[in-house]
Write an enzyme that holds these catalytic residues in place. Structure first.
Site, short mmCIF file in Angstrom:
data_model
loop_
_atom_site.label_atom_id
_atom_site.label_comp_id
_atom_site.label_asym_id
_atom_site.label_seq_id
_atom_site.Cartn_x
_atom_site.Cartn_y
_atom_site.Cartn_z
N TRP A 113 41.90 32.32 70.01
CA TRP A 113 41.85 31.90 68.61
C TRP A 113 40.67 30.96 68.35
O TRP A 113 40.02 31.03 67.30
CB TRP A 113 43.15 31.19 68.23
CG TRP A 113 43.17 30.66 66.83
CD1 TRP A 113 43.52 31.33 65.69
CD2 TRP A 113 42.80 29.33 66.41
NE1 TRP A 113 43.40 30.50 64.59
CE2 TRP A 113 42.96 29.27 65.00
CE3 TRP A 113 42.36 28.19 67.08
CZ2 TRP A 113 42.69 28.12 64.27
CZ3 TRP A 113 42.09 27.04 66.34
CH2 TRP A 113 42.26 27.02 64.96
N HIS A 114 40.35 30.13 69.33
CA HIS A 114 39.28 29.16 69.14
C HIS A 114 37.90 29.81 69.14
O HIS A 114 36.96 29.26 68.53
CB HIS A 114 39.33 28.08 70.22
CG HIS A 114 40.34 27.02 69.96
ND1 HIS A 114 41.65 27.11 70.36
CD2 HIS A 114 40.23 25.83 69.30
CE1 HIS A 114 42.30 26.03 69.99
NE2 HIS A 114 41.48 25.23 69.34
N GLY A 115 37.74 30.92 69.80
CA GLY A 115 36.42 31.53 69.81
C GLY A 115 36.37 32.83 70.59
O GLY A 115 37.18 33.07 71.48
N PHE A 126 35.68 27.46 64.42
CA PHE A 126 36.81 28.17 65.00
C PHE A 126 37.62 28.88 63.96
O PHE A 126 38.46 29.71 64.27
CB PHE A 126 37.71 27.22 65.80
CG PHE A 126 36.92 26.38 66.81
CD1 PHE A 126 35.91 26.96 67.56
CD2 PHE A 126 37.21 25.05 66.97
CE1 PHE A 126 35.20 26.21 68.47
CE2 PHE A 126 36.50 24.28 67.88
CZ PHE A 126 35.50 24.87 68.63
#
Length: 462
Positions: free
Chosen positions: A323-325, A462
């Site tokens: 999800w962050h990257g 993000f």
């Protein structure tokens, strides 16, 4: 639009507040909501107007499916689940297209040997946050926890600008009832003063502290290879991320308080944690809640035995990392935190207690090391820095002369991070006074002196 800009602080924020409360004063309650929704959409499109249709399309899609789930309660469970699955799939596909398409094509090219052309998409601002917010809404609608038939209310729920770009990730029940309370439609000096107080603290954290650490972190990750400079680079990023994200959280909560809206706490001194589980109860708390409620528990949580529970932990944190990257560094970062949760769980079952200082030290060192993968551009850069942190590339004491200012800043900030009361605690004991006003004013004035180096918040990526 950024919180840390003149246009937001001196124009957008006060104008939206003045008009909003004037409309409510004349009992134009629905118009006031329309004004706030339109202002939030303007806030979003300020960055890039071409993404306004995207967020409006996402809102229309989810509002439609939410209405179906709320009005068709007589449908069979299978049919309602199909509607929910379709809606969630649509959200995930939208997020995957913008965030992961090029990552997928790059890896497909590496595996097949065929050079697939990249789409080179620019990530729409806040897409991860407004997508997760709406997925939570759909699941709550399916479970009968929310009822929202007014499209303006729904737009306001998704786009309310203090939380739109980088969270917190909200539930409908947390925010929208607050807009309907009569006392919240009237200007309240206590909330306004507390909101400005928090905003000034957050602004100082961001533009003075975080952006100062950013210079050393960026240079270190690009060039560091020896022991001293590698550790200063990693610690600089560790503290940059802390002050950047906590600064944004303070500003978001403060901006919302002006409108008498209380956003949930999203940051609670995470570097004071004495276990990795404790860390995730303190860091990005609404994301942790989302991952728990909508990933971990649907996978079975801890209801299907120890082995399945440990698997669910790892899978949940893999999702959190992704999800962050879109990158293997983020996936590895998520995997490390998942494995860390498993080790903590197994250690806890052994019943062995370690000294509190040692538990804190191990936890902080683990977090600091894993942030290297989170920040690095690629694996090569991450392992270069980690190799330097082990001393395998030499100590280079001479570097201390050049890095002394950053090292001094780290030494100053460490006790504040580890021992001082956080913004939430300060807000809980807040009482308006001339001393508090003077302190907030001083932080604000100093922050303005740093506006010559305006930068985005890290979580905007993000």
């Amino acid at each position: 639009m950024l919180f840390n800009t003149y246009v937001f602080i001196f124009a957008f924020w006060p104008i939206t507040a003045i008009v909003y409360f004037l409309l409510n004063r004349f009992r134009l309650v629905f118009v006031a909501k329309c004004w706030m929704a339109a202002s939030s959409l303007f806030f979003y499109s300020w960055w890039n107007p071409k993404y306004l249709p995207l967020i409006l399309g996402s809102i229309a899609f989810n509002y439609t499916f939410g209405r179906i789930l709320q009005t068709k309660k007589d449908w069979s469970v299978l049919r309602r689940r199909l509607v929910l699955t379709t809606a969630i799939t649509g959200n995930v596909l939208l997020l995957a297209y913008y965030k992961y398409a090029d990552f997928f094509l790059e890896n497909l090219s590496s595996v097949t040997g065929h050079a697939f052309p990249l789409l080179k998409l620019i990530l729409p601002l806040g897409i991860s946050f407004f997508t997760f917010t709406q997925i939570a809404y759909l699941v709550d609608a399916y479970k009968g926890k929310v009822r929202e038939y007014n499209i303006v209310n729904y737009i306001l729920f998704v786009t309310f600008y203090p939380h739109l770009i980088a969270g917190p990730i909200l539930h409908h029940s947390e925010m929208m009832p607050q807009f309907d309370r009569l006392r919240n439609k009237v200007w309240q000096w206590n909330n306004a003063s507390q909101g400005i107080y928090l905003f000034c603290i957050g602004l100082f954290k961001k533009v003075v502290i975080a952006d100062t650490f950013a210079v050393s972190a960026n240079d270190g990750f690009a060039n560091a290879s020896h022991f001293v400079e590698s550790w200063i680079a990693s610690l600089s990023y560790t503290f940059q991320l802390y002050y950047d994200f906590s600064g944004y959280t303070d500003m978001a909560i403060g901006a919302a308080l002006i409108f008498n809206i209380k956003l949930p706490q999203n940051f609670n001194s995470p570097y004071k944690a004495r276990s990795i589980q404790d860390f995730w109860r303190r860091w990005h708390m609404t994301l942790s809640r989302f991952l728990r409620d909508y990933i971990y528990i649907p996978l079975g949580g801890n209801r299907r035995g120890e082995a399945i529970m440990l698997r669910n932990l790892v899978v949940t944190f893999l999702v959190g990392g992704l999800w962050h990257g879109a990158g293997w560094t983020f996936i590895l970062w998520g995997a490390l935190h998942g494995v860390g949760q498993v080790i903590h769980r197994m250690w806890t079952k052994l019943g062995i207690q370690m000294p509190r200082w040692l538990a804190w030290f191990i936890t902080f060192m683990f977090i600091n090391v894993t942030w290297v993968f989170f920040r690095a551009d690629d694996m090569k850069q991450a392992f270069r820095l980690l190799k330097g942190m082990t001393g395998l590339e030499g100590i280079a004491i001479a570097d201390l002369k050049l890095l002394a200012p950053t090292l001094l800043l780290i030494i100053i900030m460490m006790p504040i991070v580890f021992f001082a009361s956080n913004s939430s605690q300060l807000s809980g004991t807040f009482r308006p006074s001339w001393k508090v006003a003077a302190a907030a004013g001083a932080l604000f004035i100093v922050s303005l002196l740093y506006f010559n180096r305006i930068s985005t918040f890290l979580y905007f990526n993000f």
